[in-house]
Scaffold this motif. Structure first.
Motif, short mmCIF file in Angstrom:
data_model
loop_
_atom_site.label_atom_id
_atom_site.label_comp_id
_atom_site.label_asym_id
_atom_site.label_seq_id
_atom_site.Cartn_x
_atom_site.Cartn_y
_atom_site.Cartn_z
N ASN A 28 0.72 -1.35 0.11
CA ASN A 28 -0.17 -0.22 -0.03
C ASN A 28 1.41 0.78 0.52
N GLU A 41 1.02 4.15 -7.00
CA GLU A 41 0.61 2.88 -5.79
C GLU A 41 0.59 1.12 -6.44
N THR A 69 1.07 2.22 4.22
CA THR A 69 -0.29 3.19 3.42
C THR A 69 -0.09 4.98 3.98
#
Length: 521
Positions: A28, A41, A69
């Motif tokens: 992520n 990404e 993330t």
């Protein structure tokens, strides 16, 4: 800040035989594409010391998994100007690694080791926190062969110096560094430096130069470096490029134009820079180099002669007023004073007041002489203009480099660059001041230095590249230390991976040591 989690992959062994398996998974993250200076990404899988796969790896298994993330996944930072002379005493290099630095180029300012082969062989026996590449130092070679004499070399001495450069290059050095501001490099002429640079060039080396002057003689210093590069046929790095002393503030407009003009003529010249308005070097930089010829004992003899002492003092006063002294004794801050540790962090003005003296240039010069007679000191000089820092930083060929040394909390009062160079660029100059984009900043820390050094397996995130990776939060990354309180590690860099090994884990240094001694081939 979004929290990252490190998952110890018990599923690694329990998963289906058809599930792809990695040693480390980074999920992520926003991966920095150095080739295109952009982000995308994706997930990233590491096997052994290499990047094995990039893409959607949500169903893969791993021994360790990092959820990135909200974080940038970048190639590990490469510091092309580092002072790690103490690496054998501090092999973890924690203050570099925790900045996200995975590779350093060491031996700048003419100080690189010589002979090179036994040094690299010895260093290879240590467990290192990061990768090290080395330059051979002109000052080291000259001192080994000629001492600190203020003269040109004989033909035999020059041949011996050329042989020393050849030995270093054949042993894996990445080039030649000069410290033309410092003894004994300051006693060399341009012909000597060109001759040695030609030897380095023959084996694909680079030339990095602490210019003869970065203050009043800055323009001439840049001209000399460009001429050396041109005549020796060697790529040039103007190291820790700056314009020091108020009379020269703004001169970076000229030096950058000189760089651009040289490149337009086919001369390969670049720069590196640290993001601060203060330099750091020895107190002796305020003393004329001719006064230091022959070493400390000769300096003492000159000071004992009234007429010579008067001349030395006058030149120190000039340097305080117009050059690195910044026209104010408060500009000179002590960093490491072995003979009077209570001066660490204080200024030359503080010392004058402590001794009951007016903080005049004359009294300041007397204290500089006293300090040198006591053995010298490491100092921080607050004499660089902020606009020059920003202007140089905007130039696409100015790499980020710390000029920092190995540091441990509580030891001395170092320049904060030793702890915070790379996070300061990312936090202060990218996020807060918006001087440059994040994409350009990362290029200056990764691909640009990798390409300059010819590191074909580092500096980019690609399948098959060595897994040197720095993961940081662009919203919180920042330096920790200040000039008043330097001993703080940065924040916002939770993971640093060196050769496929997690070395910084959730913001803390681990016991893992996977660094290597790099040798140019």
């Amino acid at each position: 800040m979004k929290k990252l989690f490190l998952l110890i992959g018990t599923l690694f062994f329990a998963c289906s035989p058809n599930t792809e398996k990695f040693d480390i998974l980074i999920l992520n993250g926003s991966i920095y594409d150095a080739e295109n200076q952009s982000f995308y990404e994706a997930d990233l899988g590491i096997k052994g010391d290499k990047i094995a796969k990039i893409g959607d790896l949500k169903d893969a298994a791993a021994r360790q998994t990092i959820d990135a993330t909200g974080h940038v996944v970048s190639p590990g930072f490469i510091d092309v100007h580092s002072h790690i002379e103490a690496i054998m005493r501090m092999p973890d290099a924690e203050n570099f690694v925790r900045q996200g630095v995975t590779t350093v180029l060491a031996g700048p300012d003419g100080r690189g080791p010589s002979p090179m082969q036994p040094f690299l062989d010895s260093l290879s026996t240590y467990k290192l926190g990061l990768n090290t590449a080395w330059l051979v130092g002109h000052n080291t070679i000259r001192r080994n062969i000629m001492g600190t004499e203020n003269r040109a070399p004989t033909e035999e001495e020059l041949e011996d110096m050329k042989s020393a450069v050849a030995e270093a290059m054949q042993s894996g050095a990445y080039g030649l560094s000069t410290g033309l501001k410092y003894v004994p490099g300051s006693f060399s002429n341009i012909e000597e430096v060109i001759a040695l640079s030609k030897v380095a060039a023959q084996q694909g080396g680079i030339y990095t130069s602490h210019l003869r002057e970065e203050g009043l003689g800055l323009i001439e210093g840049v001209q000399e470096a460009i001429q050396i590069g041109k005549e020796a046929g060697i790529p040039i790095v103007l190291t820790h490029h700056k314009a020091i002393g108020k009379p020269m503030w703004g001169a970076s407009t000229k030096t950058l134009a000189m760089v651009d003009s040289a490149r337009n003529l086919g001369i390969d010249v670049m720069m590196d820079q640290y993001p601060y308005t203060a330099s750091s070097t020895g107190l002796s930089v305020l003393i004329p180099t001719w006064a230091m010829a022959g070493g400390q004992e000769e300096f003492k003899k000159r000071i004992d002669d009234p007429a010579t002492r008067k001349k030395i003092k006058e030149e120190i006063m000039f340097n305080i007023e117009y050059d690195r002294g910044g026209a104010d004794l408060a500009v000179v801050q002590f960093a490491n004073v072995s003979w009077k540790p209570d001066l660490n962090g204080k200024t030359l003005k503080d010392w004058a007041i402590e001794k009951g003296l007016e903080p005049t240039f004359s009294n300041g010069a007397e204290l500089v002489i006293e300090g040198q007679l006591n053995g010298g000191a490491s100092c921080i000089f607050h004499a660089i203009g902020e606009e020059d820092v920003k202007r140089i930083m905007r130039h696409p060929l100015a790499m980020v480099a710390s000029d920092g040394g190995l540091a441990k909390p509580g030891q001395g009062h170092p320049h904060p660059r030793s702890y915070g160079t790379f996070p300061r660029v990312l936090g202060h100059y990218v996020r807060d001041e918006k001087v440059i984009s994040l994409e350009l900043a990362l290029a200056k820390m990764t691909s640009l230095p990798a390409d300059r050094l010819g590191l074909s397996d580092r500096g980019y995130i690609k399948v098959g590249m060595l897994a040197d990776i720095t993961i940081f939060d662009p919203e919180t990354v920042d330096e920790g230390g200040t000039f008043e309180d330097p001993h703080h590690y940065p924040v916002g860099i939770p993971y640093v991976i060196v050769n496929g090994t997690i070395t910084v884990d959730q913001g803390e240094m681990t016991e893992n040591r996977a660094g290597r001694v790099l040798r140019k081939k």
